[in-house]
Design an enzyme around this catalytic site. Structure first.
Site, PDB file in Angstrom:
ATOM      1  CB  ALA A 112      11.577  11.003  21.585  1.00  0.00           C
ATOM      2  CB  ALA A 113      12.751  13.462  26.348  1.00  0.00           C
ATOM      3  N   PRO A 114      15.909  13.533  25.428  1.00  0.00           N
ATOM      4  CG  PRO A 114      18.027  14.482  25.762  1.00  0.00           C
ATOM      5  CD  PRO A 114      17.274  13.195  25.904  1.00  0.00           C
ATOM      6  N   GLY A 115      15.767  14.189  22.735  1.00  0.00           N
ATOM      7  CA  GLY A 115      15.655  14.404  21.307  1.00  0.00           C
ATOM      8  C   GLY A 115      16.937  14.238  20.512  1.00  0.00           C
ATOM      9  CE  LYS A 117      20.468   7.000  21.839  1.00  0.00           C
ATOM     10  NZ  LYS A 117      20.257   7.698  23.118  1.00  0.00           N
ATOM     11  CG  ASP A 191      17.826   5.447  24.335  1.00  0.00           C
ATOM     12  OD1 ASP A 191      18.353   4.592  25.056  1.00  0.00           O
ATOM     13  OD2 ASP A 191      18.257   6.606  24.226  1.00  0.00           O
ATOM     14  CB  CYS A 244      23.080   4.318  29.013  1.00  0.00           C
ATOM     15  SG  CYS A 244      21.801   5.078  30.011  1.00  0.00           S
TER      16      CYS A 244
END
Lengths: 338, 165
Positions: A112-115, A117, A191, A244
């Site tokens: 999740a970081a940096p948050g 999405k 991700d 990415c």
């Protein structure tokens, strides 16, 4: 030949316009911001942005987001500090809308970081429901929590755990891709950590050491995370897999490692104005499963963006009987899924 | 520093808990202001969090944050976090102070403002800022927690959430 060109040379056979691609990879990345309806009205933010940056362009395929001209630093604006807007790379805005998260759903964001999405998920769900925002690294938990608090998110439970070993909400561990001992998640966002070759426009790749060696190790991590994500998803639920990077090993290769009877890669219609390329059918002698072509490759020179890869997978219902594996996949002893 | 992994590391506070009652009374929140949310006490750190009612800790998984922190100390329900104030402060009807643009500029940057002591009956207040935006429009926005001390209103806005007007 520049160091960057040497680094990306392996993708020359799959890039349609090499010169345009290399040029785009070396240009500064435009900043993008989006409106946070949890804290401010759309009309207010629309007027504020128009007054601050008249040249800001509305991003047509997002609910309310703008592309900013170079040099504009929204992080210093009061509106940013108050959580009315948030900055995020434009191309990365895509993963969450594809999941179509709804209020009241249970959603897992495995990395999740940096948050950014996670916050998008909370906005899509109107901050109603449950989001598990997981991050394994201590140092990244701080930015994750800070961003979610600034944006006023109350529906996210931040956890620190190995994504490939995550559990259901009741703490039980999936033994097979289908065994739902607890409650499956409606949507999962994966991700994954990757070689980040698509972020050359915002980071200096010269600082990265031995991308090839890292790629070999991170692919196993990515496969483990995607398999666990699917195991935690209820039948019919959706998993968004995003990277990415341009590397097919980390993109189509990871999707190809999923059993076809566990999940299908869903076809997605790109919105008008967004140019995407389908997933690759083959790479360096390996042929991928057919539905991998439903994934999206977003190249920097097509949309003036960073590089991105995203696939949407739908968890299939459990088959009435399990056929023996013939393609090299196996269920590992000890309950892990490999 | 460790993160809690046990279910009993967090305890839900019901509506009759002194923290919730004090919070509602001191700041005059309407009775339904937090419908759909639950306040949770993290026993190790004493902090109180506000989270959507569906949220529960996951057994065996370390918890880093449980929704949004409402207060760092369960014994001080009036000492609310800036994030909580910015999200819910507009619902408060008592113990609030509205600053003008200049006052907001000082407060949001973390500075102190001279404040006559007879006008500061409470130790902490929700500070509503007046922001004149670049387009000339005026917004009244909950900015953070103010603390009265020796005839001054001190800004308790954390460094990371301060801003320049």
């Amino acid at each position: 030949m520049s160091w960057l060109e040497k680094c990306l040379q392996r993708y020359k056979p799959i890039v349609d316009d090499w010169d345009a691609f290399m040029h785009a990879c070396q240009m500064p990345l435009p900043r993008a911001i989006w409106h946070n309806p949890l804290k401010a009205s759309a009309d207010d933010v629309r007027r504020l942005v128009a007054a601050r940056v008249p040249e800001a362009q509305i991003i047509p395929w997002q609910t309310l987001a703008w592309r900013l001209p170079p040099g504009v630093k929204p992080g210093l604006w009061p509106e940013y500090r108050l959580g009315w807007i948030h900055g995020q790379e434009e191309v990365a805005l895509w993963a969450v809308p594809l999941l179509n998260a709804q209020p009241g759903e249970r959603v897992l964001d495995l990395c999740a970081a940096p948050g950014n999405k996670t916050a998008q998920l909370a906005v899509a769900m109107q901050d109603e429901g449950l989001i598990i925002a997981n991050e394994r690294r201590w140092d990244r938990l701080v930015s994750l929590r800070h961003n979610l608090e600034r944006l006023g998110v109350t529906s996210a439970l931040i956890t620190r755990h190995d994504a490939a070993r995550f559990t259901w909400l009741d703490g039980t561990v999936p033994k097979t891709p289908f065994a739902l001992g607890g409650h499956g998640f409606d949507k999962v966002l994966v991700d994954v950590p990757c070689t980040c070759e698509g972020t050359t426009r915002k980071r200096n790749m010269h600082r990265r050491h031995s991308v090839d060696a890292y790629r070999k190790s991170v692919v196993q991590t990515q496969k483990g995370m995607l398999r666990r994500a699917l195991a935690l998803t209820r039948p019919g639920g959706l998993v968004a897999y995003a990277t990415c990077t341009f590397a097919p090993e980390e993109n189509e290769g990871v999707l190809n490692s999923i059993w076809p009877h566990v999940a299908e890669v869903v076809a997605m219609a790109p919105p008008a104005g967004l140019r995407i390329s389908p997933g690759l059918a083959a790479w360096e002698g390996q042929t991928y499963r057919d539905d991998v072509r439903n994934a999206w490759r977003i190249w920097p020179h097509h949309n003036n963006s960073g590089g991105f890869f995203i696939a949407l997978l739908r968890k299939l219902p459990e088959p009435s009987h399990m056929e023996p594996a013939t393609d090299g996949h196996s269920v590992a002893a000890g309950g892990g899924i490999s | 520093m460790s993160l809690p992994t046990k279910l009993d590391a967090f305890q839900a506070l019901d509506d009759r808990h002194v923290f919730v009652i004090t919070l509602m009374e001191e700041y005059g929140f309407p009775s339904d202001a937090f419908a759909g949310w639950t306040f949770w006490h993290r026993c190790e750190s004493d902090a109180v969090w506000i989270a959507r009612s569906e949220m529960r800790p996951i057994p065996g998984i370390p918890t880093g944050a449980f929704g949004m922190m409402a207060s760092k100390n369960i014994a001080q329900p009036t000492r609310l976090s800036a994030s909580f104030i910015q999200r819910f402060g507009h619902l408060a009807s008592r113990s609030t102070i509205t600053l003008n643009h200049e006052g907001t500029r000082m407060f949001a940057a973390g500075n102190r403002i001279s404040w006559p002591s007879d006008e500061s009956p409470r130790h902490y207040s929700i500070v509503i800022g007046t922001i004149t935006a670049s387009n000339g429009e005026i917004y009244h926005v909950p900015v953070g927690r103010g603390r009265f001390e020796r005839g001054q209103l001190c800004s308790d806005v954390p460094k990371a959430q301060r801003f320049q007007l």
